[in-house]
Design a protein around this motif. Structure first.
Motif, PDB file in Angstrom:
ATOM      1  N   MET A 105       0.845  -1.189   0.000  1.00  0.00           N
ATOM      2  CA  MET A 105       0.000   0.000   0.000  1.00  0.00           C
ATOM      3  C   MET A 105       0.890   1.252   0.000  1.00  0.00           C
ATOM      4  O   MET A 105       1.871   1.335   0.722  1.00  0.00           O
ATOM      5  N   THR A 106       0.538   2.193  -0.798  1.00  0.00           N
ATOM      6  CA  THR A 106       1.303   3.428  -0.910  1.00  0.00           C
ATOM      7  C   THR A 106       0.908   4.386   0.215  1.00  0.00           C
ATOM      8  O   THR A 106      -0.267   4.545   0.519  1.00  0.00           O
ATOM      9  N   SER A 107       1.916   5.030   0.810  1.00  0.00           N
ATOM     10  CA  SER A 107       1.628   5.972   1.889  1.00  0.00           C
ATOM     11  C   SER A 107       0.894   7.194   1.341  1.00  0.00           C
ATOM     12  O   SER A 107       0.991   7.527   0.156  1.00  0.00           O
ATOM     13  N   THR A 108       0.191   7.859   2.229  1.00  0.00           N
ATOM     14  CA  THR A 108      -0.515   9.078   1.829  1.00  0.00           C
ATOM     15  C   THR A 108       0.472  10.122   1.327  1.00  0.00           C
ATOM     16  O   THR A 108       0.220  10.787   0.326  1.00  0.00           O
ATOM     17  N   ALA A 109       1.608  10.267   2.002  1.00  0.00           N
ATOM     18  CA  ALA A 109       2.610  11.249   1.571  1.00  0.00           C
ATOM     19  C   ALA A 109       3.083  10.951   0.145  1.00  0.00           C
ATOM     20  O   ALA A 109       3.243  11.870  -0.665  1.00  0.00           O
ATOM     21  N   ALA A 110       3.274   9.677  -0.172  1.00  0.00           N
ATOM     22  CA  ALA A 110       3.705   9.301  -1.525  1.00  0.00           C
ATOM     23  C   ALA A 110       2.614   9.612  -2.551  1.00  0.00           C
ATOM     24  O   ALA A 110       2.911  10.041  -3.668  1.00  0.00           O
ATOM     25  N   ARG A 111       1.363   9.410  -2.159  1.00  0.00           N
ATOM     26  CA  ARG A 111       0.257   9.731  -3.064  1.00  0.00           C
ATOM     27  C   ARG A 111       0.160  11.237  -3.290  1.00  0.00           C
ATOM     28  O   ARG A 111      -0.083  11.694  -4.408  1.00  0.00           O
ATOM     29  N   VAL A 112       0.339  12.018  -2.208  1.00  0.00           N
ATOM     30  CA  VAL A 112       0.338  13.478  -2.327  1.00  0.00           C
ATOM     31  C   VAL A 112       1.461  13.907  -3.262  1.00  0.00           C
ATOM     32  O   VAL A 112       1.256  14.709  -4.180  1.00  0.00           O
ATOM     33  N   GLU A 113       2.647  13.365  -3.048  1.00  0.00           N
ATOM     34  CA  GLU A 113       3.792  13.718  -3.895  1.00  0.00           C
ATOM     35  C   GLU A 113       3.534  13.389  -5.356  1.00  0.00           C
ATOM     36  O   GLU A 113       3.792  14.210  -6.244  1.00  0.00           O
ATOM     37  N   ALA A 114       3.018  12.207  -5.630  1.00  0.00           N
ATOM     38  CA  ALA A 114       2.760  11.799  -7.012  1.00  0.00           C
ATOM     39  C   ALA A 114       1.767  12.738  -7.699  1.00  0.00           C
ATOM     40  O   ALA A 114       1.976  13.153  -8.842  1.00  0.00           O
TER      41      ALA A 114
END
Length: 94
Positions: free
Chosen positions: A1-10
């Motif tokens: 599962m991708t972290s929220t921070a990684a999703r925000v960054e993407a």
């Protein structure tokens, strides 16, 4: 599962094409806060993008919220923003 921070960054990289991006997850500092108990994260972001040129602070923040879309309705509870153009960043402004 991708972290929220990684999703925000993407999302921000894809939609605003920043030349500089910093995302700090400050959720641990908000343990016990109503938004934190619901699972929403607290983040601080510095975003440097040409897309902000000629835009007011409110317009820049709206652009970030638009880029994040549905992430703002759950995974992200709070977002502290510093939005700059490349010129503002290079002169230490903002």
């Amino acid at each position: 599962m991708t972290s929220t921070a990684a999703r925000v960054e993407a999302r921000l990289r894809e939609r605003l094409l920043p030349s500089h991006l910093e995302i700090v997850d400050e959720s641990a500092r908000h343990v016990g806060h109503a938004g934190a108990t619901g699972g929403g994260g607290h983040f601080a972001c510095v975003i440097v993008a040409e897309a902000f040129r000629g835009r007011s602070t409110v317009e820049r923040h709206r652009a970030v919220y638009d880029a994040l879309g549905d992430l703002m309705k759950g995974p992200v509870h709070a977002l502290a923003l510093r939005t700059l153009t490349p010129q503002e960043w290079s002169t230490g402004g903002g």
